[in-house]
Design an enzyme around this catalytic site. Structure first.
Site, PDB file in Angstrom:
ATOM      1  N   HIS A 119       7.113   0.961  -1.952  1.00 33.03           N
ATOM      2  CA  HIS A 119       6.071   1.359  -0.995  1.00 33.03           C
ATOM      3  C   HIS A 119       4.758   1.581  -1.725  1.00 33.03           C
ATOM      4  O   HIS A 119       4.727   2.076  -2.851  1.00 33.03           O
ATOM      5  CB  HIS A 119       6.478   2.640  -0.266  1.00 33.03           C
ATOM      6  CG  HIS A 119       5.529   3.036   0.816  1.00 33.03           C
ATOM      7  ND1 HIS A 119       5.217   2.202   1.867  1.00 33.03           N
ATOM      8  CD2 HIS A 119       4.782   4.156   1.000  1.00 33.03           C
ATOM      9  CE1 HIS A 119       4.347   2.798   2.663  1.00 33.03           C
ATOM     10  NE2 HIS A 119       4.062   3.979   2.152  1.00 33.03           N
ATOM     11  N   HIS A 136      -1.664   4.249   4.775  1.00 29.16           N
ATOM     12  CA  HIS A 136      -0.556   3.337   4.510  1.00 29.16           C
ATOM     13  C   HIS A 136       0.078   2.846   5.805  1.00 29.16           C
ATOM     14  O   HIS A 136      -0.109   3.427   6.876  1.00 29.16           O
ATOM     15  CB  HIS A 136       0.507   4.023   3.640  1.00 29.16           C
ATOM     16  CG  HIS A 136       1.260   5.132   4.339  1.00 29.16           C
ATOM     17  ND1 HIS A 136       2.506   5.538   3.963  1.00 29.16           N
ATOM     18  CD2 HIS A 136       0.931   5.917   5.408  1.00 29.16           C
ATOM     19  CE1 HIS A 136       2.926   6.518   4.731  1.00 29.16           C
ATOM     20  NE2 HIS A 136       1.988   6.772   5.625  1.00 29.16           N
ATOM     21  N   CYS A 164       3.550  -2.330   4.284  1.00 32.42           N
ATOM     22  CA  CYS A 164       2.778  -1.538   3.317  1.00 32.42           C
ATOM     23  C   CYS A 164       1.938  -2.389   2.369  1.00 32.42           C
ATOM     24  O   CYS A 164       0.727  -2.183   2.244  1.00 32.42           O
ATOM     25  CB  CYS A 164       3.696  -0.590   2.551  1.00 32.42           C
ATOM     26  SG  CYS A 164       4.867  -1.392   1.426  1.00 32.42           S
TER      27      CYS A 164
END
Length: 338
Positions: free
Chosen positions: A301, A313, A253
């Site tokens: 994240h 993402h 990420c």
């Protein structure tokens, strides 16, 4: 000497921070009973995926700490070299004193007495000898201080370098252990049916949505750097999730956000937690393409907002770079870095 004491405090602080952080990276996970049904197996895989996401972020934080330690060691090394260079500058002055044969003792004063032609001449010679003695003692005092500074700086540099090397070796060992857990997770994931895999990845990554028009997202970006980052991130759609990677062919990420903004000339740390502390906080209602969205507490994240309530993402194993909604239970906030 103040600089060396400051360097020493920074080094000590970095060591403590790194030791504490590295100790957390692979803290033992709570043991789980073996699943007895397919549903339990899928749930266990999902829970493991969340744990690995947290471990991924902890490893990235540890990497940043080790990098800081290495910088402290490099600064200490430069301080040591400067101190040793200062000491070397005294060498010609020490050599001149030695070659003059001046001892500062009785011998020189006797020579002055025997060689003087008058009382006034004797006084002048004695005064000169006193001045030379004072100068010599001053130089020797400076040399002693410079030598002590050089020795202290060298000791600090050697210690900082050793600690940074040890922390880096420990980090590499822990990365290898995390990779073993990743391999085990992927093997468990592969044993699930296609429907179960979809359920797990949806639970971990959110629903996969249709990507917005890149042109529209770029046009709505608040600046040229954000526009480049959005365009770059959307160009990676379909690339695989690769733990610890920042591209160009696979991403985790924070690796994706780092890669996208690097294309715009902006350097970001490879850590979702660190990225969430950059730039200017942005309210959910004010999100614009290019903003970095961060999720969970502690943050583990990140994604890049692309407009229309969506973000791009790299979320989890088995799920390629995709577009999903920012409105998930884990949403915590967003920052604008460009």
């Amino acid at each position: 000497m103040q600089r060396n004491r400051t360097t020493g405090r920074r080094w000590s602080g970095a060591v403590v921070a790194a030791t504490a952080l590295l100790a957390l990276v692979l803290a033992p996970a709570t043991a789980s009973a073996a699943p007895s049904t397919v549903e339990e197996a899928a749930q266990l895989v999902e829970e493991t995926g969340r744990q690995l996401t947290a471990l991924d972020e902890q490893v990235h934080q540890a990497e940043l700490t080790v990098q800081a330690q290495q910088q402290v060691a490099a600064d200490a090394e430069r301080a040591a070299e400067e101190a040793e260079s200062t000491l070397a500058q005294y060498e010609p002055r020490i050599r001149a004193i030695a070659q003059s044969g001046y001892t500062g003792g009785t011998r020189s004063r006797v020579a002055a007495f025997l060689g003087s032609e008058s009382a006034d001449d004797l006084v002048d010679q004695m005064t000169t000898l006193d001045l030379i003695a004072d100068h010599t003692e001053g130089v020797l005092t400076e040399v002693a201080a410079a030598q002590a500074a050089a020795e202290e700086a060298r000791a600090s540099a050697d210690a900082a370098g050793a600690e940074a090397a040890a922390a880096l070796a420990a980090l590499h060992d822990q990365q290898a252990q995390v990779q073993e857990q990743v391999d085990a997770y992927e093997a468990d994931f592969a044993r699930l049916s296609a429907a179960e895999q979809t359920a797990v990845t949806t639970a971990l990554a959110g629903p996969t949505l249709t990507a917005p028009s890149a042109a529209a997202a770029v046009a709505a970006a608040p600046g040229p750097a954000a526009a480049v980052a959005v365009q770059t991130a959307l160009a990676q759609l379909g690339d695989p999730y690769v733990w610890g990677s920042s591209g160009p062919d696979g991403f985790d990420c924070s690796g994706l956000t780092q890669y996208a903004y690097a294309a715009a000339g902006i350097s970001l740390p490879h850590s979702s937690g660190a990225q969430s502390q950059l730039g200017t906080p942005v309210a959910r209602a004010d999100l614009a393409p290019g903003d970095i969205v961060y999720l969970y507490s502690p943050v583990s994240h990140v994604g890049i907002y692309v407009g229309d309530g969506k973000m791009v993402h790299a979320r989890t194993f088995g799920q390629p770079v995709a577009v999903t909604s920012v409105d998930q239970s884990g949403y915590r906030g967003a920052v604008r870095v460009a």
